[in-house]
Design a protein around this motif. Sequence first.
Motif, short mmCIF file in Angstrom:
data_model
loop_
_atom_site.label_atom_id
_atom_site.label_comp_id
_atom_site.label_asym_id
_atom_site.label_seq_id
_atom_site.Cartn_x
_atom_site.Cartn_y
_atom_site.Cartn_z
N SER A 60 -12.37 -9.65 30.92
CA SER A 60 -11.15 -8.89 30.66
C SER A 60 -9.93 -9.79 30.72
CB SER A 60 -11.03 -7.76 31.67
OG SER A 60 -10.98 -8.32 32.95
N SER A 61 -8.86 -9.27 30.15
CA SER A 61 -7.60 -9.99 30.20
C SER A 61 -6.54 -9.00 30.65
CB SER A 61 -7.26 -10.54 28.83
OG SER A 61 -7.37 -9.50 27.89
N ILE A 62 -5.63 -9.47 31.46
CA ILE A 62 -4.62 -8.56 31.98
C ILE A 62 -3.42 -8.54 31.05
CG2 ILE A 62 -3.14 -8.01 33.93
CD1 ILE A 62 -5.16 -9.55 35.66
N ASN A 63 -3.23 -7.40 30.41
CA ASN A 63 -2.00 -7.17 29.67
C ASN A 63 -1.55 -8.29 28.75
OD1 ASN A 63 -0.56 -4.88 29.55
ND2 ASN A 63 0.08 -4.99 31.68
N SER A 64 -2.44 -8.74 27.90
CA SER A 64 -2.04 -9.81 27.00
C SER A 64 -1.38 -9.25 25.75
CB SER A 64 -3.24 -10.65 26.61
OG SER A 64 -4.16 -9.83 25.95
N GLU A 65 -1.46 -7.93 25.59
CA GLU A 65 -0.94 -7.32 24.37
C GLU A 65 0.56 -7.11 24.49
OE1 GLU A 65 -2.71 -6.26 21.54
OE2 GLU A 65 -4.43 -7.33 22.34
N GLN A 66 1.29 -8.13 24.17
CA GLN A 66 2.73 -7.98 24.15
C GLN A 66 3.30 -8.83 23.04
OE1 GLN A 66 3.40 -9.29 28.13
NE2 GLN A 66 3.86 -11.37 27.49
N GLY A 67 4.44 -8.41 22.55
CA GLY A 67 5.02 -9.17 21.45
C GLY A 67 6.26 -8.51 20.91
N ILE A 68 6.72 -9.01 19.78
CA ILE A 68 7.93 -8.50 19.16
C ILE A 68 7.54 -7.50 18.08
CG2 ILE A 68 9.94 -9.15 17.79
CD1 ILE A 68 9.93 -11.81 19.27
#
Lengths: 193, 165
Positions: free
Chosen positions: A28-36
């Motif tokens: 798993s990855s913690i909250n990598s879904e971020q962007g502009i």
Amino acid sequence: MARKTPAINTGSMADISFLLLTFFLMVSSINSEQGIMRMLPQKSNNEDQPKEVDIKERNILKILVRSNGDILINGTTIIRNNEILSKLKDEAKLFFSNPQNLPNLPEKKEKQCGLLGTYNVSQGVVELTSDNGATFESYIMVQNELSKAINELRDELSFITYGKNFDKLDESLADERKSIMQAIPLNIKEKTE
Amino acid sequence: MSRFRKNEKKETPEINTSSMSDIVFMFLFFFMVITNMRESETKVKFKPPHASEYQKLEKKAAVATIYMGEPINSEAAAKAIDGKIAVQLNDKIANPVPIDFASDIKSFIKAERDDRIQKQEDPNIITYSLKIDGDVQMMYVTTLKEELRNNNALKINYATKKEKK
């Protein structure tokens, strides 16, 4: 006579759950879904409609990202090699807000903006173009500065009217949030051809 | 008397480990809740650019991911555009531009939309997360964006990393 049930050995249970734990930690990855976030302009496939709505010269801010990292604003002002990116932010802020209603900066139109009532909404549009060879990183830097400009303007308006910054307006203040977003829209046109 | 004393020989008491599993399970559930599964294996090099004004993607379920970057395995390298940049749609590598790039993107977007419709959701809520390497040249990005526009996939998100201060 009830027989005593033998105790189950639970010592291995911890081992099993540790194994599961490490498995989940690895996959798993913690909250990598971020962007502009951006909206691409709609493609008009109807030929009767004019391909582009005519926008007055004063309402457009043309930004060009060059392959060497230079940034051109309206074809003249040059920011060399990402040196002074805050200058770009200031320029965009001035463009979007036009505090003194100068004739060479975007005009404003009264519009109903939710809880704010009628508000003078800027008609400005940033037209963002890039050279073929420009890197994605420099493009994102420009996008980031534009977002920053808008966010600061929204913060200012939000602070005056509601006493808190724009990003502090949470779920319970969704309507306030929406009104501010209507009053200060993020108008960026990413040219793709 | 001596017979009793024999049985009273001191032993180190065993530590009760039964609560250990409870604690670890608690950890496990904690991690399961706060994390999201890595949805696909990346076959291209992807190092997102830095940005400070990022937003978090709210609806994690309605995200379709498109990677773009230098290929890191032979399958991706074979399909790279100009032999340099490969495009990965969720977990599949797209064919390069002159051959089937447009139709690959088209079928990918159609599949995503159909999936939403099947779940009785609005297909327009899908966010296309563009995970593009910072070194990719804009001409490739522009081609991709143009294809997205052609297929009416307008809601995009440029993946970025938190800016170091």
